[in-house]
Design an enzyme around this catalytic site. Structure first.
Site, PDB file in Angstrom:
ATOM      1  N   SER A   4      23.037  -6.121 -30.505  1.00 33.75           N
ATOM      2  CA  SER A   4      23.326  -6.927 -29.389  1.00 33.75           C
ATOM      3  C   SER A   4      22.506  -8.024 -29.293  1.00 33.75           C
ATOM      4  O   SER A   4      22.363  -8.802 -30.432  1.00 33.75           O
ATOM      5  CB  SER A   4      23.257  -6.473 -27.931  1.00 33.75           C
ATOM      6  N   ASP A  14      25.003 -13.976 -26.761  1.00 31.97           N
ATOM      7  CA  ASP A  14      24.045 -13.052 -27.609  1.00 31.97           C
ATOM      8  C   ASP A  14      24.768 -12.453 -28.864  1.00 31.97           C
ATOM      9  O   ASP A  14      25.826 -13.096 -29.321  1.00 31.97           O
ATOM     10  CB  ASP A  14      23.708 -11.997 -26.852  1.00 31.97           C
ATOM     11  N   ASP A  19      28.848 -10.008 -26.065  1.00 32.68           N
ATOM     12  CA  ASP A  19      29.174  -9.432 -24.848  1.00 32.68           C
ATOM     13  C   ASP A  19      28.482  -9.868 -23.657  1.00 32.68           C
ATOM     14  O   ASP A  19      28.761  -9.598 -22.434  1.00 32.68           O
ATOM     15  CB  ASP A  19      29.012  -7.988 -24.959  1.00 32.68           C
ATOM     16  N   ASP A  21      26.009 -10.145 -30.192  1.00 29.90           N
ATOM     17  CA  ASP A  21      27.452  -9.597 -30.361  1.00 29.90           C
ATOM     18  C   ASP A  21      28.255 -10.101 -29.206  1.00 29.90           C
ATOM     19  O   ASP A  21      29.587  -9.625 -29.156  1.00 29.90           O
ATOM     20  CB  ASP A  21      27.432  -7.832 -30.070  1.00 29.90           C
TER      21      ASP A  21
END
Length: 449
Positions: free
Chosen positions: A100, A240, A244, A242
């Site tokens: 992440s 960010d 999400d 990833d």
């Protein structure tokens, strides 16, 4: 063995704490636990752009194939794409390889079930139990029954198409700046906004394996804040690694965090008659300013522990429409089963277009209370030192008394990093800064003894 799973899957230093062997074992155990009873299980596997993703993906897929399951490799796509496509592709489970917002040296493995939800603690514990039990009872098929890999080239396009469908009109006339954090959104976010006819300006969309999250994206939005003003954009969006999460920047270059985004979105949904029970779900980390503004404008609040999984649990249990975290992890449950940075950004841009208001006007509904967050690096055995150490606990109680109901102290161990997070809110920034640093210094003094 200590619990392998944290608040967002298994995470650690790649090739040191999170090794290829661990990835293989997680793939093997996860495939067994999550697909029991499936004739020929199908598991989606995706990753972000960090260099260790290839290594961990190979090991994870080997584990999946070793129990006779089919692995569908999606390549580099955002985490929310896995949550969506596991349902759309009728898969039995999905796995995302990502740390992440964490630096490149970290990586992580998080599972989704066949409905696109992150796993319950019980299922995570069952996966760990299989590993600790030496894989007793787990099949090792041979010959034609060994699993195989399928490479799915449509994943990004399918995800983009769905994200675009969450808007009722296009974004013609909007100038939007995107910071892709050199991460998983570098193709999907740009494609979605351009196909919706926005005038798009992009930075940090050239991943090289090691520049993910480096001085960019939602953890470092300073470049985007300047870029939005320089390009005369209506808004900017920072994802960010990833994707999400999504933070925004208004036309004046001010940062618009997840609290603002949730409040703006919830109020718009309320006006449109789309907000279930007029309720917004947030965590204890949301700013007091959001809580005050929400109640003044007729919104009800549900407040959960830190972690999007707890927000989602509350939303699912009660049927609520929107919830999330100050960090920009926003869940629109009508559209996806996890935080979705692209959907969040599209919804916010859509509100700007629909209302004709600037983002700074929309954000003026809330005034943030001064807040400070101090992180203290600690060994695992010291993560609860703020409770266990009587002197530190007494100091925290004394500070809370001085704030006299006009502020608060929130201290919690990180679920993904070796940190204790110290957060204070109050009326005077200098005062809460001093209090936070006092607590941090006390913790540091204890761990060096």
């Amino acid at each position: 063995m200590a619990r392998m799973f944290g608040t967002d899957g298994v995470r650690g230093l790649a090739n040191s704490e999170l090794t290829p062997l661990m990835a293989f074992e997680l793939g093997r155990a996860g495939a067994h636990v999550l697909t029991e009873g499936a004739h020929r299980p199908k598991i989606l596997v995706a990753k972000d752009t960090r260099i260790s993703g290839d290594m961990l993906e190979s090991a994870l897929i080997a584990g999946i194939l070793s129990v006779g399951a089919e692995a569908v490799s999606l390549g580099v796509v955002p985490t929310p794409a896995v949550a969506l496509l596991v349902r759309n592709y009728n898969a039995d489970a999905g796995v995302m390889i990502s740390a992440s917002h964490n630096p490149v040296e970290y990586n992580g493995i998080k599972f989704f079930n066949g409905q696109g939800y992150k796993l319950s603690d019980d299922l995570e514990d069952r996966i760990q139990a299989v590993i600790e039990g030496g894989f007793e009872g787990v099949p090792s098929p041979t010959g034609k029954n060994v699993g195989r890999v399928i490479y799915e080239s449509r994943a990004t396009a399918d995800y983009v198409s769905y994200a675009m469908s969450t808007l009722k009109e296009d974004l013609t006339g909007l100038k939007v700046a995107l910071d892709c954090a050199n991460g998983a959104s570098y193709q999907s976010a740009v494609a979605a906004f351009r196909k919706l006819n926005a005038e798009v300006y992009v930075i940090n969309d050239d991943p090289d394996g090691v520049n993910i999250n480096k001085d960019c994206g939602s953890t470092h939005p300073e470049e985007l804040m300047k870029y939005v003003v320089d390009k005369g954009c209506h808004l900017g969006l920072a994802f960010d690694g990833d994707a999400d999460r999504c933070l925004a920047v208004d036309e004046k270059g001010n940062l618009i965090d997840g609290d603002f985004i949730m409040l703006i979105s919830a109020l718009h949904m309320k006006e449109m008659g789309l907000l279930k029970d007029d309720t917004l779900v947030v965590t204890v980390m949301s700013n007091l300013g959001l809580m005050i503004a929400a109640r003044e404008r007729g919104l009800k609040l549900e407040i959960t522990k830190v972690g999007d999984r707890y927000v989602l649990e509350n939303m699912v249990e009660n049927g609520y429409s929107i919830g999330g975290e100050q960090s920009g992890h926003v869940i629109f449950r009508d559209y996806n089963t996890t935080g979705d940075g692209l959907v969040t950004g599209l919804q916010l841009a859509g509100i700007v277009k629909y209302t004709g208001k600037t983002l700074s006007e929309l954000a003026s509904v809330m005034k943030i209370m001064p807040q400070v967050l101090v992180n203290v690096k600690v060994p695992a055995e010291f993560k609860c030192i703020h409770v266990d150490d009587k002197d530190i606990a007494a100091e925290i109680a004394a500070i809370e008394e001085k704030l006299n109901g006009k502020g608060r102290v929130l201290i919690r161990p990180s679920g993904t990093e070796p940190l204790v997070r110290i957060m204070l809110e109050g009326e005077v920034q200098e005062e809460i800064d001093a209090y936070a640093n006092r607590i941090a210094d006390m913790i540091k003094s204890r761990i060096t003894i």
